[in-house]
Design a protein around this motif. Structure first.
Motif, PDB file in Angstrom:
ATOM      1  N   LEU A  25       0.815  -1.226   0.000  1.00  0.00           N
ATOM      2  CA  LEU A  25       0.000   0.000   0.000  1.00  0.00           C
ATOM      3  C   LEU A  25       0.838   1.260   0.000  1.00  0.00           C
ATOM      4  N   PRO A  40       0.868   6.357  -1.801  1.00  0.00           N
ATOM      5  CA  PRO A  40       1.409   7.721  -1.638  1.00  0.00           C
ATOM      6  C   PRO A  40       2.703   7.950  -2.406  1.00  0.00           C
ATOM      7  N   GLN A  42     -10.666  -5.596   5.139  1.00  0.00           N
ATOM      8  CA  GLN A  42      -9.756  -4.733   5.899  1.00  0.00           C
ATOM      9  C   GLN A  42      -8.761  -4.035   4.975  1.00  0.00           C
ATOM     10  N   MET A  43      -8.260  -4.761   3.978  1.00  0.00           N
ATOM     11  CA  MET A  43      -7.272  -4.144   3.100  1.00  0.00           C
ATOM     12  C   MET A  43      -7.928  -3.131   2.157  1.00  0.00           C
ATOM     13  N   LEU A 101     -10.393  -1.137   3.151  1.00  0.00           N
ATOM     14  CA  LEU A 101     -10.471   0.043   4.015  1.00  0.00           C
ATOM     15  C   LEU A 101      -9.117   0.734   4.102  1.00  0.00           C
ATOM     16  N   ALA A 102      -8.065  -0.056   4.257  1.00  0.00           N
ATOM     17  CA  ALA A 102      -6.722   0.515   4.373  1.00  0.00           C
ATOM     18  C   ALA A 102      -6.313   1.217   3.078  1.00  0.00           C
ATOM     19  N   ALA A 123      -7.848   4.573   2.975  1.00  0.00           N
ATOM     20  CA  ALA A 123      -7.159   5.467   3.913  1.00  0.00           C
ATOM     21  C   ALA A 123      -5.799   5.898   3.379  1.00  0.00           C
ATOM     22  N   ALA A 124      -5.145   5.026   2.624  1.00  0.00           N
ATOM     23  CA  ALA A 124      -3.832   5.364   2.062  1.00  0.00           C
ATOM     24  C   ALA A 124      -3.939   6.339   0.901  1.00  0.00           C
ATOM     25  N   ALA A 184     -17.343   5.590   4.979  1.00  0.00           N
ATOM     26  CA  ALA A 184     -16.992   6.262   6.230  1.00  0.00           C
ATOM     27  C   ALA A 184     -15.502   6.590   6.272  1.00  0.00           C
ATOM     28  N   VAL A 185     -14.662   5.651   5.826  1.00  0.00           N
ATOM     29  CA  VAL A 185     -13.217   5.919   5.830  1.00  0.00           C
ATOM     30  C   VAL A 185     -12.889   7.018   4.817  1.00  0.00           C
ATOM     31  N   ALA A 211     -13.630  10.209   6.330  1.00  0.00           N
ATOM     32  CA  ALA A 211     -12.679  10.548   7.391  1.00  0.00           C
ATOM     33  C   ALA A 211     -11.421  11.213   6.836  1.00  0.00           C
ATOM     34  N   ILE A 212     -11.070  10.892   5.596  1.00  0.00           N
ATOM     35  CA  ILE A 212      -9.887  11.544   5.020  1.00  0.00           C
ATOM     36  C   ILE A 212     -10.293  12.654   4.045  1.00  0.00           C
TER      37      ILE A 212
END
Lengths: 320, 320, 320, 320
Positions: free
Chosen positions: C235, C239, C265-266, C268-269, C272-273, C311-312, C315-316
């Motif tokens: 991941l 960035p 889970q990945m 969601l991650a 977020a990344a 939701a994630v 959040a970002i």
């Protein structure tokens, strides 16, 4: 060699006092360019001063290291270091030592302290195993290499062994490296299974920097994506390490392959690549071994392999 | 061999009609256990039937593959395949071909189509380069190996070449594999730099399954964490591939190392490991090469290496 | 963007004419120092001239790429690209397309041409599969992404698809990259499973350099020593790629993990990344899938995941 | 938890007495199938008996571990563990501790004993550093995590620290694992940079098997072929470890990336993936740090990151 070693050490002692002014990036960059410079640049009191690293090859060429009365090095015979993975009983180690000596091995290996991934695997006979190794030496005359895992065991192991092995999982155990660096015994340092060659040389530097000039480097396979063998034997480590350091370089094909079937060809290849010694597991009844039985050569296969190793050694101008 | 090849192919054709009932996990598991079974289990109409994979070694032993009039295989001479990375000019390829032939090379290599990481790097002379290769063959008698990157170039390349090379970056280019599988020319299949040995054998299977029985496998270094050399040469691939397939296995130390300095030792090691041929880059003025100049041997180094390779080949009972 | 794209292309065309004077080592070194310079140094006629690489991020910031009427990019909504691994039947793809659209997917994925390690595995429905995809688009309005493996199939695929996928095994198939670079359709370029980020950007550069400015980069897992999941999802590529290029960056957690259990889970991650889109396999009866069934989410799991992804994203500071 | 821990330990003690009859291959195979069975099969006296491994997840769900008065675990708040790489001076550690506490950190980290690749790099302030850490705890109330490298230093470190860290280079230092397994303090066990998840769990098992039930697992990046970041952060380790063990799982993005620029995004991703805590290096003047300065966040960046981490935690239903 003794004088050279003293000089190397003196210079490194100097560096240790000012160690915080050095960054590893400098020699690493030079290493990647194809040569590890024998000189690190030292910044002190605002000035810059060159000094030697202890492992680096320079105009003095290669070193040789004595294990008992057997010398390892570029200008010495190629040496066979053989024995079982673990010392399992007195009878076992005496029998195997006799067998491998007859076939041409000159140093005996065997583990009394075993690093194991799981705490529920066999952990070794400890001091009893060391005693059995010493008995095998008394009987056969073969000097003994055995692994040390804990600095606190060192004094005990020094009573029995001729050479201390630091295993692949401890190559970055800096406390242990410093401790064996203060021993009078030579050290066989195995490459971490995911250590770069630069990492390996720096771990040797930890030992040399404590004053022990007798370090032997050992390639034993690295972790890669491939799963056909247990590890990937990186034989190019042999010429690369030899071009950058003055230390003897040896190969352990047994642990790299993990499969008996392919050990002979890779042993031949290691000699052709320039290895100064081979470390090969031999077990008289591999199917009953307490650890790693399916990778050990039988005495018969080993006996048949030695003449072929001799022929390859001769082909590149060395004896075995 | 022809009859065997037909039989193998017939069985595989059968499998292709029912391909969707097979899963790769079955042979892979067997591969990891230490042997690639020559039989895949085929489930069809609710039943289970064994059949042969085309690459698998079985009781018939090894195959040999002819490139021009030079045969590669376990029971043949060890062969040297040499030349520059890229064909750069007529003068260059004629000169190098003459030089390497005199030193003992029996096949000429040279790239006319070059796979390059960046689109701004030299991409090769294309058909002009192929013509120069054919002229070099006419002058020296050396058969020619050259890379094919695009199925649409195949007809053109077949007019000039004696063997088609599929490069490391195309080992998983299944369209190209099928296309060369329909060619009359032998195929030199390079291992992907991150392909497992199982992957490599399955890519060979794509070629064999189209009816071309003449496939040579080539180890050329894999990508690992170590950065001392360009890639990590996995010489254990040689005995492992030979134990699982009947195909010739060769080694390219030049691209693996990426550094001229270490190519000789790894060439010696490759012969000792059992390679059926070596592919070595030689360039008469490496410092002016348009690609990969710092890895090519000079004619002098190459000429000095050949007798040493011969000695190692003799030591393991082969000729070169 | 159009004007910028033209300018970028013009400069690269210039470079192509003089390509042999550039070496990849220059930008690679800068890349390793932490930034890919938008300027390569061009030596021509003895002089040195800077020019832009097409993929590099510069003061103009990020690009967005339209697939049908859905835009992907840093300043756009996070997009869900869903569907089965392979198109297996008309009923299957129509059913899954309807299901994933209802849950929030905005682009449909599905393979008609399947790259498979073994030639005996299911190879896809080919043009029939493309027709089924087009029918699913007609029914649901979702634009379609599908894989192209062979330059010769491109014209056919362009008739049915809204976006061309170049798969992980073809990231270094330079012939294919050049061909899709001449297409009017956007290209979703998957990272080779052992390609560095530098390699990935250079493969994008092949496409951009042919005049197609619409390239989306996709992280899909790399090959490492670990065997717990099928590949290791990297991941940090998100960035890092975003800091060095202006192209949209998306993530395929399904192929990376290979295990349904860990995909949520990945996913969601990945949001977020900073991923601009997720490519997630959904199958209405995974246990009967013809390929990779044990990695696809069920419609129920997918429907439950979407609100958590929203939701994630919120959040970002993004929408989904 | 206390009762459960006792039961687990009792069963493992049983196994230790008969350890030599177990082979690691059994649980590893099950691990690869997608789940680590909580039961190893034990062969003794010719019979077979199931027993629990101590790390395995079973019907009792997850554990939580207390560091000082801060609890880590699946049902606890997400915790921030912050501080400099090395303790460099009293002023430095007091200042940083105050700063990170204000921004939301709940545990203080800082190295007094530093494992360094080169013996010439800064090796830490040793006991003086420990005293400074204890002063920082007295001033701020933050419990302290610090690394132990040598079993012989343990008694001294226990006088000052609230949690013992075993670093990535010591994950396979079995002597050290056994020693911290006999400590009353909790242990933060970092994954070896080339350890499989199975290896990591087995190293935790060494600690648990000595009677210390308080082990926290930490993903900190693995060594792969890619060179864009220092290591490859394997975030899929979080859900996989949580599905197989009952232990808290945390993530150290700082050492994985090695570049300050990408730490924030990967911190957000780690929380989204389910990490129970983050270990983030913060330094008040990174450019003057004695080790790893270019990876530490500045206090300002850290303060800006915390609210974003809180938002992502809330999005997945947790607090931070």
């Amino acid at each position: 060699m003794p004088d050279d070693a003293c000089e190397r050490r003196a210079v490194a002692r100097l560096s240790r006092n000012v160690s915080e002014t050095l960054t590893w990036s400098a020699p690493r960059k030079e290493f990647l360019k194809g040569k590890l410079s024998p000189r690190l640049r030292l910044r002190r009191n605002g000035g810059v001063k060159n000094f030697l690293t202890l492992a680096a090859r320079d105009s003095r060429g290669s070193s040789s290291v004595a294990i008992g009365d057997v010398r390892l090095g570029e200008h010495e015979d190629v040496v066979l270091i053989c024995g079982p993975c673990s010392v399992e009983s007195k009878g076992q180690i005496l029998s195997i030592a006799t067998i491998v000596k007859e076939s041409g091995a000159r140093i005996l290996r065997g583990g009394a302290f075993k690093p194991r991934t799981s705490p529920y695997s066999f952990q070794g006979l400890r001091e009893e195993g060391l005693r059995f190794l010493a008995e095998a030496r008394a009987k056969t005359g073969l000097p003994v290499v055995t692994e040390v895992m804990d600095p606190r065991d060192l004094t005990m192991i020094e009573k029995y062994a001729d050479c201390l092995q630091v295993g692949t999982r401890n190559m970055h155990n800096f406390s242990l490296l410093k401790e064996v660096g203060r021993s009078r015994l030579p050290v066989l340092l195995k490459r971490g299974f995911s250590a770069t060659l630069y990492d390996l040389i720096m771990s040797a530097e930890y030992i040399l920097n404590e004053g022990n000039p007798n370090v032997v480097l050992c390639e034993r396979g690295i972790r890669t994506f491939d799963t056909a063998a247990r590890y990937t034997l990186d034989l190019s480590a042999v010429p690369i390490l030899k071009s950058k350091t003055h230390l003897p370089v040896i190969v352990d094909p047994t642990h790299a392959l993990g499969l008996r079937e392919f050990v002979p060809q890779m042993s031949l290849a290691a000699v052709a690549a320039g290895a100064d010694a081979l470390m090969i597991e031999v077990h008289d009844s591999p199917e009953q071994a307490k650890s790693d039985g399916n990778q050990a050569l039988t005495p018969e296969i080993f006996a048949g392999l030695v003449p072929r190793l001799r022929a390859v050694a001769a082909a590149i101008g060395r004896t075995l």
